[in-house]
Design a protein around this motif. Structure first.
Motif, mmCIF file in Angstrom:
data_model
loop_
_atom_site.group_PDB
_atom_site.id
_atom_site.type_symbol
_atom_site.label_atom_id
_atom_site.label_comp_id
_atom_site.label_asym_id
_atom_site.label_seq_id
_atom_site.Cartn_x
_atom_site.Cartn_y
_atom_site.Cartn_z
ATOM 1 N N LEU A 198 0.830 -1.208 0.000
ATOM 2 C CA LEU A 198 0.000 0.000 0.000
ATOM 3 C C LEU A 198 0.866 1.261 0.000
ATOM 4 O O LEU A 198 0.568 2.243 -0.680
ATOM 5 C CB LEU A 198 -0.940 -0.008 1.209
ATOM 6 N N LYS A 199 1.955 1.220 0.757
ATOM 7 C CA LYS A 199 2.880 2.355 0.772
ATOM 8 C C LYS A 199 3.460 2.597 -0.618
ATOM 9 O O LYS A 199 3.590 3.741 -1.074
ATOM 10 C CB LYS A 199 3.997 2.085 1.774
ATOM 11 N N ARG A 200 3.788 1.528 -1.323
ATOM 12 C CA ARG A 200 4.409 1.645 -2.644
ATOM 13 C C ARG A 200 3.474 2.258 -3.676
ATOM 14 O O ARG A 200 3.935 2.897 -4.633
ATOM 15 C CB ARG A 200 4.903 0.285 -3.143
ATOM 16 N N ILE A 201 2.185 2.066 -3.524
ATOM 17 C CA ILE A 201 1.264 2.671 -4.493
ATOM 18 C C ILE A 201 0.813 4.058 -4.055
ATOM 19 O O ILE A 201 -0.049 4.657 -4.689
ATOM 20 C CB ILE A 201 0.055 1.764 -4.773
ATOM 21 N N GLY A 202 1.400 4.564 -2.967
ATOM 22 C CA GLY A 202 1.156 5.945 -2.589
ATOM 23 C C GLY A 202 0.086 6.177 -1.552
ATOM 24 O O GLY A 202 -0.303 7.332 -1.310
ATOM 25 N N GLU B 95 5.178 -11.686 12.143
ATOM 26 C CA GLU B 95 6.263 -10.722 12.015
ATOM 27 C C GLU B 95 5.679 -9.329 12.243
ATOM 28 O O GLU B 95 4.801 -8.887 11.504
ATOM 29 C CB GLU B 95 6.897 -10.807 10.623
ATOM 30 N N SER B 96 6.175 -8.633 13.266
ATOM 31 C CA SER B 96 5.519 -7.407 13.694
ATOM 32 C C SER B 96 6.305 -6.137 13.415
ATOM 33 O O SER B 96 5.904 -5.059 13.847
ATOM 34 C CB SER B 96 5.208 -7.484 15.197
ATOM 35 N N SER B 97 7.430 -6.241 12.679
ATOM 36 C CA SER B 97 8.223 -5.054 12.371
ATOM 37 C C SER B 97 8.928 -5.219 11.039
ATOM 38 O O SER B 97 9.294 -6.330 10.641
ATOM 39 C CB SER B 97 9.258 -4.796 13.470
ATOM 40 N N PHE B 98 9.114 -4.090 10.356
ATOM 41 C CA PHE B 98 9.948 -4.069 9.162
ATOM 42 C C PHE B 98 11.427 -4.024 9.528
ATOM 43 O O PHE B 98 12.287 -4.353 8.716
ATOM 44 C CB PHE B 98 9.630 -2.835 8.306
ATOM 45 N N ALA C 48 17.624 -2.194 1.319
ATOM 46 C CA ALA C 48 16.978 -2.300 0.013
ATOM 47 C C ALA C 48 15.497 -2.642 0.162
ATOM 48 O O ALA C 48 14.657 -2.153 -0.604
ATOM 49 C CB ALA C 48 17.688 -3.346 -0.836
ATOM 50 N N LYS C 49 15.162 -3.461 1.150
ATOM 51 C CA LYS C 49 13.765 -3.832 1.380
ATOM 52 C C LYS C 49 12.962 -2.693 2.018
ATOM 53 O O LYS C 49 11.742 -2.652 1.931
ATOM 54 C CB LYS C 49 13.692 -5.072 2.279
ATOM 55 N N LEU C 50 13.677 -1.773 2.676
ATOM 56 C CA LEU C 50 13.030 -0.681 3.393
ATOM 57 C C LEU C 50 12.852 0.569 2.530
ATOM 58 O O LEU C 50 12.466 1.626 3.040
ATOM 59 C CB LEU C 50 13.849 -0.311 4.636
ATOM 60 N N ASP C 51 13.097 0.465 1.236
ATOM 61 C CA ASP C 51 13.091 1.662 0.399
ATOM 62 C C ASP C 51 11.768 2.399 0.427
ATOM 63 O O ASP C 51 11.726 3.636 0.469
ATOM 64 C CB ASP C 51 13.494 1.317 -1.036
ATOM 65 N N ALA C 52 10.655 1.674 0.419
ATOM 66 C CA ALA C 52 9.344 2.327 0.437
ATOM 67 C C ALA C 52 8.973 2.773 1.846
ATOM 68 O O ALA C 52 8.542 3.910 2.057
ATOM 69 C CB ALA C 52 8.277 1.386 -0.120
ATOM 70 N N VAL C 53 9.144 1.889 2.805
ATOM 71 C CA VAL C 53 8.739 2.175 4.188
ATOM 72 C C VAL C 53 9.527 3.328 4.787
ATOM 73 O O VAL C 53 8.971 4.231 5.422
ATOM 74 C CB VAL C 53 8.906 0.903 5.053
ATOM 75 N N ALA C 54 10.849 3.313 4.610
ATOM 76 C CA ALA C 54 11.714 4.247 5.326
ATOM 77 C C ALA C 54 12.568 5.107 4.414
ATOM 78 O O ALA C 54 13.494 5.780 4.896
ATOM 79 C CB ALA C 54 12.608 3.471 6.291
ATOM 80 N N GLY C 55 12.264 5.133 3.134
ATOM 81 C CA GLY C 55 13.079 5.904 2.211
ATOM 82 C C GLY C 55 13.198 7.371 2.575
ATOM 83 O O GLY C 55 14.227 8.004 2.322
ATOM 84 N N ARG C 56 12.160 7.927 3.179
ATOM 85 C CA ARG C 56 12.167 9.348 3.533
ATOM 86 C C ARG C 56 13.299 9.713 4.495
ATOM 87 O O ARG C 56 13.824 10.832 4.445
ATOM 88 C CB ARG C 56 10.819 9.722 4.158
#
Length: 291
Positions: free
Chosen positions: A75-79, A115-118, A279-287
């Motif tokens: 969902l994060k990846r689609i904005g 799994e409860s965390s990125f 690399a896996k966190l690019d969408a979640v934590a890229g900011r």
């Protein structure tokens, strides 16, 4: 300016939202595995929405088998800027009768298999979670309910059990004595992951039964639960459609900062972070990743 895209996570009764147009199913890949299903993209009025069937179409996944990380990351990846969860729950209070809608403001997590965390080894982060749902979203849901003349109760504690079995009588009495309001199987770790992904989150809990504590309801009957769910489906569709239709075009800042939850959360020094996890966190934590 960040364009609002409203994410809805729920069941099959929400597929056919009033006023939904330009609808199409879209597959979204994630580095955390497969989402529960494709995402139904479309719009209600001028508001873009993204609906995700939490259990997959046809109810293929039990609560313990849902890939919550993939769902939130996708969902994060689609904005998606804001998420509303619509969830069936049991009730621990006489006044929260089957058919009642509750806007949840607290959670108790009793899950053990998920799994409860990125984040983790290679990139540690700690996000604030004292207030797990966004009061801004709750305000808008309450306003939408009032506009549609749908009674809702604002505020309540949702205890999330592992499942897929329903509670024992001892568990039900324990949670009731603790003062909790409703019980469900799906909102954890969903709400935690939404916070890590900086997505404001709210829950509409639809009460389907009294759990097994009630002397007149000594066990939870799946057929009765489904009967109440079907009766609630029209109200839920109208509530979500009105909420989406009235949502502002520009993402409103979350009053409790859920949309900036990672601002000071990363603990691992930049030179010690695991490139594979980054690399896996690019969408979640890229900011915040470059800090």
């Amino acid at each position: 300016m960040t364009k609002s895209i409203v994410g809805i996570i729920g069941g099959s009764g929400l597929y056919d939202l009033p006023g939904l147009h330009d609808a199409r199913w879209v597959r979204q890949e994630t580095p955390w595995g497969a989402m529960s299903d494709e995402v139904l993209r479309g719009a209600i009025g001028d508001t873009e929405i993204a609906f995700l069937p939490r259990h997959g179409r046809g109810h293929r996944f039990s609560p313990s088998d849902i890939n919550y990380r993939a769902n939130i990351d996708g969902l994060k990846r689609i904005g998606v800027t804001d998420v509303v969860s619509v969830s069936a729950t049991g009730s621990y209070k006489h006044e929260l009768a089957p058919g009642t809608f509750v806007l949840i403001d607290q959670f108790v997590d009793r899950t053990v298999k998920r799994e409860s965390s990125f984040f983790g080894a290679g990139c540690v982060a700690h996000v604030p979670f004292g207030h797990p749902t966004s009061p801004g979203l709750m305000d808008r849901l309450q306003a939408a309910a009032e506009a549609e003349q749908i009674p809702v109760v604002r505020g309540g504690t949702y205890v999330c059990m592992e499942g897929p079995q329903f509670s024992t009588l001892a568990e039900s009495l324990w949670y009731k004595s603790a003062g909790f309001d409703v019980v469900g199987m799906t909102n954890m770790p969903e709400a935690k992951l939404a916070r890590e992904a900086e997505i404001p989150y709210a829950t509409v809990a639809m009460v389907t039964d009294y759990d097994c504590w009630h002397p007149d309801h000594d066990h939870v009957d799946v057929q009765q639960v489904i009967k109440v769910l079907l009766a609630n489906a029209d109200k839920a569709r109208r509530l979500i459609a009105r909420f989406a239709k009235d949502f502002p075009a520009e993402h409103p800042a979350c009053p409790i900062g859920a949309d900036t939850a990672l601002e000071f959360a990363l603990m691992t020094a930049p030179d010690k972070r695991d490139p594979a996890l980054l690399a896996k966190l690019d969408a979640v934590a890229g900011r915040v990743m470059g800090r």
